[in-house]
Design an enzyme around this catalytic site. Sequence first.
Site, PDB file in Angstrom:
ATOM      1  CE  LYS A 179      -4.575   1.336   1.637  1.00  0.00           C
ATOM      2  NZ  LYS A 179      -5.116   1.491   0.287  1.00  0.00           N
ATOM      3  CD  GLU A 230      -6.126  -3.792  -6.629  1.00  0.00           C
ATOM      4  OE1 GLU A 230      -6.690  -3.996  -5.544  1.00  0.00           O
ATOM      5  OE2 GLU A 230      -4.920  -3.468  -6.727  1.00  0.00           O
TER       6      GLU A 230
HETATM    7  N1  PDD Z   1      -8.121   2.032  -0.953  1.00  0.00           N
HETATM    8  N2  PDD Z   1      -7.368  -2.040  -3.838  1.00  0.00           N
HETATM    9  C1  PDD Z   1      -6.811  -0.816  -3.887  1.00  0.00           C
HETATM   10  C2  PDD Z   1      -5.938  -0.466  -5.034  1.00  0.00           C
HETATM   11  C3  PDD Z   1      -7.065   0.114  -2.861  1.00  0.00           C
HETATM   12  O1  PDD Z   1      -6.495   1.332  -2.901  1.00  0.00           O
HETATM   13  C4  PDD Z   1      -7.939  -0.252  -1.794  1.00  0.00           C
HETATM   14  C5  PDD Z   1      -8.229   0.686  -0.666  1.00  0.00           C
HETATM   15  C6  PDD Z   1      -8.503  -1.539  -1.800  1.00  0.00           C
HETATM   16  C7  PDD Z   1      -9.415  -2.007  -0.707  1.00  0.00           C
HETATM   17  O2  PDD Z   1      -8.687  -2.215   0.492  1.00  0.00           O
HETATM   18  P1  PDD Z   1      -9.367  -2.095   1.912  1.00  0.00           P
HETATM   19  O3  PDD Z   1     -10.535  -3.044   1.916  1.00  0.00           O
HETATM   20  O4  PDD Z   1      -8.323  -2.541   2.847  1.00  0.00           O
HETATM   21  O5  PDD Z   1      -9.777  -0.690   2.103  1.00  0.00           O
HETATM   22  C8  PDD Z   1      -8.180  -2.407  -2.833  1.00  0.00           C
HETATM   23  C9  PDD Z   1      -8.271   3.033   0.088  1.00  0.00           C
HETATM   24  C10 PDD Z   1      -9.639   3.042   0.699  1.00  0.00           C
HETATM   25  C11 PDD Z   1      -7.843   4.375  -0.470  1.00  0.00           C
HETATM   26  O6  PDD Z   1      -6.787   4.414  -1.096  1.00  0.00           O
HETATM   27  O7  PDD Z   1      -8.533   5.370  -0.260  1.00  0.00           O
END
Ligand code: PDD
Length: 273
Positions: free
Chosen positions: A143, A175
């Site tokens: 991330k 995704e």
């Molecule tokens: N984004 N895939 C990507 C590329 C993401 O950036 C996110 C989350 C997810 C979902 O992950 P999670 O369920 O842990 O939130 C999948 C966050 C919310 C953001 O960048 O704002």
Amino acid sequence: MILMNDQFLSREQANVDMEDRGYQFGDGIYEVVRVYHGASFKMDEHLTRLARSAKEIRLTLPMSLGEIKEKIVELIKRNNLKDGIVYFQVTRGTAPRIHQFPSNTTSVLTAYTKEMERPMKDLLHGAKVVTTEDIRWLRCDIKSLNLLGNVLAKQYAVENNAKEAIQIRGDIVTEGSSSNFFIVKDGSLLTHPANHFILKGITRDVVEVLATELGLPFVEKEFKLEDVYQADEAFLSGSTTEITPVTQVNDHKISEQPGPITKKLQEAFEKLI
Ligand code: PDD
């Protein structure tokens, strides 16, 4: 109030240094955690993922996960946040601009809260998504603050009146730009395997638990756009997205209304939060 390392500062006091590596290189990692009724949702899981991201880019966190949690919970309290998100990031710190890791820098933690409503309209009625080429790097499991690919994908979605852009690498659906993507076929949930090509979402993990409880097969398997068009249902998962039904992909209608399996998962999710 903003958290900068171990200090709570006003927005005016909290300045980013020009040579912070997060600012210049995107050299850092982040998390977005949902807050419902003043309580964070799945904070420990997000912290565990933060530690994993840190390890993968060889970044030392400025304090222990327990201390980070304590500070963030205090920030939520000080800001009197009821419903919204807490964003936190850690960069490799401030140093004269060189590409390699600088010596003698300490990483910088920053966090802020933001009020945010749940996306009720999309949750109830479903959303349209569009597809776009996945041009991101090969470590989407981290991330990272480098989000240019995601930014361009989301902009493409917005310009095409869609909630999200579903990315496709080669001919494999990976995704969304800020969410994970699922299709439902013959009663099974299908989603991209949690490898280097996607972020292993915390909400995705919640969906896995809920699916198991509901007796729905959770299948991690690659699939293509033609499989999406033939799916019975589709949905997105994410901290801000929750479980959002997808009723249209490009010009193709998946269903008029959110599908029954998606609704079941949404009901189970609702109970959790
Ligand atoms: N984004 N895939 C990507 C590329 C993401 O950036 C996110 C989350 C997810 C979902 O992950 P999670 O369920 O842990 O939130 C999948 C966050 C919310 C953001 O960048 O704002």
